[in-house]
Write an enzyme that holds these catalytic residues in place. Structure first.
Site, short mmCIF file in Angstrom:
data_model
loop_
_atom_site.label_atom_id
_atom_site.label_comp_id
_atom_site.label_asym_id
_atom_site.label_seq_id
_atom_site.Cartn_x
_atom_site.Cartn_y
_atom_site.Cartn_z
N ASP A 23 0.55 -1.35 -0.11
CA ASP A 23 -0.42 0.23 -0.18
C ASP A 23 0.69 1.32 -0.13
OD1 ASP A 23 0.73 -0.62 2.61
OD2 ASP A 23 -0.75 0.47 3.30
N GLU A 41 0.17 -1.34 5.53
CA GLU A 41 0.82 -1.10 6.96
C GLU A 41 0.65 0.73 7.17
OE1 GLU A 41 4.92 0.68 7.61
OE2 GLU A 41 3.33 1.21 6.37
N GLU A 69 11.64 -2.20 3.30
CA GLU A 69 11.91 -0.99 3.47
C GLU A 69 12.72 -0.25 3.61
OE1 GLU A 69 9.50 1.66 4.35
OE2 GLU A 69 7.43 0.08 5.78
N HIS A 97 6.66 9.34 1.07
CA HIS A 97 5.65 9.80 1.59
C HIS A 97 5.74 11.50 0.69
CE1 HIS A 97 3.52 8.00 5.40
NE2 HIS A 97 4.55 6.93 4.30
#
Length: 458
Positions: A81, A147, A173, A411
């Site tokens: 996600d 997540e 990650e 982000h």
């Protein structure tokens, strides 16, 4: 087994075009939390194309593929996600189409964290190609969901509902070229304040909840910003780096970094714009270092001078999470994500370090444009939080991180990841699992683990 490291690097280079194409395909599917169905189907198709066994979805919607035969499991985890795109004006290209050049792939999810999925799938294919899966083991590749909304919920489901506990887990990650053995935890705290409404022309007749909350917000800010001298009314969170306040874990706290808190959301109710507000609430994003616990963080807010001042008009609580997954499954849990650190000497950490040294040397590597970002120790920690909060933080399953991309891209608008990283990570996964020193593993790999709350979350 001593792998042929040159053969591994050659195989990873040979798969670069396939990894890039797979990553761009994943990026093309918008996949915010609870809306991952299309990208999950894309990943299942790629795994099936590459000969994975028993590919499918669990009840929450995690996509899982297997390679190899055996009773023991080593897992590689990538959350599939993404966050949203925010203001589209901040992007120079379509975040779901983007572009590629000789160095990068552009688009939402490239670094955080679908690039890790591409490297995991092809790294596992390399293991099978070169006979590198250890005898008695199966490799479990997980495309985990939700997540970004609720770190680790996917692995709570895997452990509690699917009944799977791997020997260890590699998180893909982004790690800026490093091998990461832990990170701070976090929790989501809510503060509610009661007031009494009245007409705005005579505010003294009411009790303004926003004014009360303004005092509390000032104290929360002080908690984050203050020092911890003897005369400080609200000792700041930096205190946990001091042996005076954190005698058992100050060294671990210094490794992870200090805790932080910030007000992330504010809400209110009022009869109109011409009235005094009768309630106000805030969300607090609380990052937790070693030595801090979920209940100590709640008590810290309850003990702020302003919170005590307003007494029973204030309620401090921890959020719960209950959004349905893309498959419609609701798996309620608390918004608490425990801190964890693994020992640098642990067998699973050592496997990645030894593989990196054999393949690439003892320094971080990466594109020239990222050399400054990557001029740090090879073995380190994340700044942000990962699914490791459940894997290691809740359940003590050994976890270690190495993934393509940079934390700074997460982000952010104009997100990119690096083609070289896909190759590097696929090669390292293949070599590290082959080097896993099964005979050296111990039950004591944890340096610090905050553990679960007293809620019975199953």
């Amino acid at each position: 087994m001593t792998p042929d490291f040159n053969a591994i690097k050659t195989a990873a280079c040979d798969y670069q075009k396939d990894m890039v194409a797979f990553l761009r395909k994943m990026i093309s599917y918008p996949s915010e939390s609870c809306e991952e169905g299309a990208v999950a189907e894309c990943i299942r198709a790629e795994m099936e194309k590459l000969g994975f066994q028993d590919v499918g979805f669990d009840g929450l919607g995690n996509v899982i593929g297997w390679m190899g035969e055996g009773e023991k499991i080593i897992a590689i985890d990538s959350h599939i996600d993404t966050v949203g795109i925010g203001n589209i004006e901040n992007w120079t290209h379509d975040p779901y189409e983007g572009y590629e050049d000789d160095e990068v792939i552009y688009g939402r999810g490239g670094s955080d964290q679908e690039g890790g999925m591409a490297a995991a799938v092809y790294g596992t294919r390399i293991m099978a190609d070169l006979g590198l899966i250890p005898e008695g083991y199966r490799i479990m590749v997980v495309g985990s969901v939700m997540e970004e909304d609720c770190d680790g919920l996917c692995w709570q489901y895997i452990v509690n509902k699917d009944g799977i506990r791997p020997e260890f887990v590699i998180s893909t990650e982004p790690t800026d070229g490093g091998i990461y053995r832990g990170h701070r935890g976090r929790m989501e705290i809510r503060v509610d304040v009661k007031g009494v409404s009245c007409h705005g022309s005579a505010p003294e007749r009411g009790d303004n909840a926003i004014f009360k909350m303004a005092d509390i917000i000032a104290d929360v800010r002080a908690l984050n910003n203050n020092g911890c001298g003897d005369s400080t009314v609200i000792p700041g969170l930096v205190k946990m780096l001091d042996p005076k306040f954190n005698p058992d874990h100050y060294e671990d706290a210094r490794f992870l970094g200090r805790g932080t808190c910030t007000v992330s959301q504010i809400f209110y109710t009022s009869p109109s714009r011409c009235a005094v507000a009768d309630s106000c609430a805030i969300s607090i994003d609380r990052r937790m270092t070693a030595g801090e616990t979920w209940d100590s963080c709640l008590e810290e807010i309850r003990n702020l001078p302003s919170v005590k001042k307003y007494g029973e008009d204030v309620k401090v609580s921890m959020y719960m999470y209950d959004r349905p997954s893309w498959k419609g499954t609701v798996y309620e849990t608390e918004a608490y994500f425990p801190t964890w650190i693994n020992k640098e000497s642990a067998a699973h950490v050592k496997a990645l370090v030894d593989a990196h040294k054999a393949l690439f040397g003892d320094k971080r590597i990466g594109p020239k444009s990222q050399e400054v970002l990557r001029d740090r120790p090879l073995t380190d920690k994340w700044t942000f939080s990962t699914n490791g909060v459940a894997i290691q933080g809740r359940y003590g399953i050994p976890c270690v991180g190495f993934g393509p991309g940079a934390e700074s891209q997460a982000h952010a608008p104009n997100e990119i990841t690096f083609k070289q990283d896909l190759v590097t990570c696929a090669a390292l996964y293949a070599a590290a699992i082959a080097l896993y020193p099964d005979e050296e593993k111990t039950g004591d790999v944890t340096q610090f683990r905050a553990g679960k709350t007293d809620n019975n979350i199953e």
